[in-house]
Design a protein around this motif. Structure first.
Motif, PDB file in Angstrom:
ATOM      1  N   MET A   1       0.784  -1.226   0.026  1.00 33.73           N
ATOM      2  CA  MET A   1       0.170   0.012  -0.031  1.00 33.73           C
ATOM      3  C   MET A   1       0.905   1.237  -0.586  1.00 33.73           C
ATOM      4  O   MET A   1       0.460   2.663  -0.405  1.00 33.73           O
ATOM      5  CB  MET A   1      -0.773  -0.148   0.873  1.00 33.73           C
ATOM      6  CG  MET A   1      -2.080  -0.661   1.226  1.00 33.73           C
ATOM      7  SD  MET A   1      -3.236  -0.992   2.422  1.00 33.73           S
ATOM      8  CE  MET A   1      -3.593   0.577   2.648  1.00 33.73           C
ATOM      9  N   ALA A   2       1.765   1.221   1.177  1.00 34.53           N
ATOM     10  CA  ALA A   2       2.720   2.774   1.171  1.00 34.53           C
ATOM     11  C   ALA A   2       3.837   2.487  -0.560  1.00 34.53           C
ATOM     12  O   ALA A   2       3.570   3.531  -0.702  1.00 34.53           O
ATOM     13  CB  ALA A   2       3.719   2.168   1.473  1.00 34.53           C
ATOM     14  N   GLY A   3       4.199   1.804  -1.040  1.00 37.43           N
ATOM     15  CA  GLY A   3       4.449   1.957  -2.677  1.00 37.43           C
ATOM     16  C   GLY A   3       3.528   2.359  -3.670  1.00 37.43           C
ATOM     17  O   GLY A   3       3.855   3.331  -4.086  1.00 37.43           O
ATOM     18  N   LEU A   4       2.099   1.691  -3.494  1.00 39.66           N
ATOM     19  CA  LEU A   4       1.441   2.406  -4.650  1.00 39.66           C
ATOM     20  C   LEU A   4       0.888   3.730  -4.203  1.00 39.66           C
ATOM     21  O   LEU A   4       1.138   4.837  -5.424  1.00 39.66           O
ATOM     22  CB  LEU A   4      -0.124   1.386  -4.102  1.00 39.66           C
ATOM     23  CG  LEU A   4      -1.167   1.602  -5.653  1.00 39.66           C
ATOM     24  CD1 LEU A   4      -0.730   1.676  -6.656  1.00 39.66           C
ATOM     25  CD2 LEU A   4      -2.007   0.416  -5.102  1.00 39.66           C
ATOM     26  N   PHE A   5       1.180   3.564  -2.972  1.00 42.90           N
ATOM     27  CA  PHE A   5       0.823   5.265  -2.638  1.00 42.90           C
ATOM     28  C   PHE A   5       1.738   6.519  -3.671  1.00 42.90           C
ATOM     29  O   PHE A   5       1.741   7.675  -3.337  1.00 42.90           O
ATOM     30  CB  PHE A   5       0.613   5.594  -1.333  1.00 42.90           C
ATOM     31  CG  PHE A   5       0.918   7.742  -0.952  1.00 42.90           C
ATOM     32  CD1 PHE A   5      -0.332   7.960  -1.231  1.00 42.90           C
ATOM     33  CD2 PHE A   5       1.652   7.665  -0.788  1.00 42.90           C
ATOM     34  CE1 PHE A   5      -0.328   9.509  -1.051  1.00 42.90           C
ATOM     35  CE2 PHE A   5       1.822   8.845   0.084  1.00 42.90           C
ATOM     36  CZ  PHE A   5       0.802   9.554  -0.698  1.00 42.90           C
ATOM     37  N   LEU A   6       3.086   6.066  -3.303  1.00 43.57           N
ATOM     38  CA  LEU A   6       4.030   6.593  -3.655  1.00 43.57           C
ATOM     39  C   LEU A   6       3.860   6.995  -5.352  1.00 43.57           C
ATOM     40  O   LEU A   6       4.029   7.709  -5.611  1.00 43.57           O
ATOM     41  CB  LEU A   6       5.690   5.516  -3.366  1.00 43.57           C
ATOM     42  CG  LEU A   6       5.784   6.001  -1.943  1.00 43.57           C
ATOM     43  CD1 LEU A   6       7.569   5.154  -1.186  1.00 43.57           C
ATOM     44  CD2 LEU A   6       5.644   7.507  -1.374  1.00 43.57           C
TER      45      LEU A   6
ATOM     46  N   VAL B   1      -7.621  -0.186  -5.519  1.00 46.15           N
ATOM     47  CA  VAL B   1      -6.916  -1.428  -5.449  1.00 46.15           C
ATOM     48  C   VAL B   1      -6.043  -1.257  -4.191  1.00 46.15           C
ATOM     49  O   VAL B   1      -5.886  -2.091  -3.413  1.00 46.15           O
ATOM     50  CB  VAL B   1      -5.227  -1.215  -6.571  1.00 46.15           C
ATOM     51  CG1 VAL B   1      -4.218  -2.604  -6.107  1.00 46.15           C
ATOM     52  CG2 VAL B   1      -5.593  -1.421  -7.953  1.00 46.15           C
ATOM     53  N   ASN B   2      -5.931  -0.200  -3.797  1.00 40.38           N
ATOM     54  CA  ASN B   2      -4.565   0.750  -2.207  1.00 40.38           C
ATOM     55  C   ASN B   2      -6.128  -0.430  -1.683  1.00 40.38           C
ATOM     56  O   ASN B   2      -6.574  -0.814  -0.263  1.00 40.38           O
ATOM     57  CB  ASN B   2      -4.864   1.802  -2.806  1.00 40.38           C
ATOM     58  CG  ASN B   2      -3.112   1.298  -1.899  1.00 40.38           C
ATOM     59  OD1 ASN B   2      -3.091   0.398  -1.846  1.00 40.38           O
ATOM     60  ND2 ASN B   2      -2.348   2.509  -2.003  1.00 40.38           N
ATOM     61  N   LEU B   3      -7.965   0.197  -1.741  1.00 43.42           N
ATOM     62  CA  LEU B   3      -8.653   0.189  -1.074  1.00 43.42           C
ATOM     63  C   LEU B   3      -9.142  -1.277  -0.406  1.00 43.42           C
ATOM     64  O   LEU B   3      -8.595  -1.768   0.755  1.00 43.42           O
ATOM     65  CB  LEU B   3     -10.098   0.804  -0.881  1.00 43.42           C
ATOM     66  CG  LEU B   3     -11.463   0.568  -0.165  1.00 43.42           C
ATOM     67  CD1 LEU B   3     -10.862   1.780   0.689  1.00 43.42           C
ATOM     68  CD2 LEU B   3     -12.305   1.308  -1.014  1.00 43.42           C
ATOM     69  N   VAL B   4      -9.001  -2.150  -1.585  1.00 43.73           N
ATOM     70  CA  VAL B   4      -8.808  -3.832  -1.358  1.00 43.73           C
ATOM     71  C   VAL B   4      -7.847  -4.236  -0.593  1.00 43.73           C
ATOM     72  O   VAL B   4      -8.105  -4.821   0.207  1.00 43.73           O
ATOM     73  CB  VAL B   4      -9.423  -4.268  -2.554  1.00 43.73           C
ATOM     74  CG1 VAL B   4      -9.079  -5.794  -2.493  1.00 43.73           C
ATOM     75  CG2 VAL B   4     -10.667  -3.115  -3.042  1.00 43.73           C
TER      76      VAL B   4
END
Length: 149
Positions: A94-99, A134-137
């Motif tokens: 999730m952190a990587g996806l946020f970045l 995707v991050n929410l899931v």
């Protein structure tokens, strides 16, 4: 006492991050249909700017408190069950996806909005939405897994 403080901060970060994504996708986005496309784009820009600023605080708090609990309270990865390892993995993803969102489509969206290029901005808003989905899931999965820790 320190464990309760760490857990409270960790949970608050999760509530803000996952709850914010849920609100944005399930409540705010469908409600934007009442606005004209230029207004929707402008509002997306403002909403993302504010939300991402919050995540820049919530994400490190969650990672730091998670590691603090892991090593100070449980003695490292060997002292925890599978659920904590899954939470660790999903949290890092999730952190990587946020970045990736922040330094990818969000950067492009800001530039497009600043230039008044709505044609370039619209697909970037949609890409951000897809990645937030995707991050929410992942976030909801992490919450479910947390029940087994």
């Amino acid at each position: 006492m320190i464990g309760s403080v760490l857990l409270a901060l960790h949970l608050l970060g999760a509530v803000v991050w996952v709850g914010g994504m849920g609100f944005a996708l399930l409540v705010l986005r469908p409600s934007l249909a009442v606005l004209e496309p230029p207004q929707r784009l402008a509002l997306h820009g403002q909403v993302f700017r504010r939300f991402f600023r919050i995540i820049w605080h919530a994400m490190p708090v969650m990672l730091l408190t998670g590691y603090a609990m892991l090593f100070l309270l449980y003695g490292g990865f060997g002292g925890v069950n599978w659920a904590v390892n899954v939470m660790h993995l999903t949290g890092l993803i999730m952190a990587g996806l946020f970045l990736a969102i922040f330094f990818g489509p969000w950067r492009g969206l800001r530039a497009a909005l600043d230039a008044g290029d709505r044609a370039a901005a619209a697909p970037l808003v949609d890409r951000i939405r897809q990645l937030i989905q995707v991050n929410l899931v992942l976030g909801l999965l992490t919450v479910v897994v947390a029940a087994f820790r």
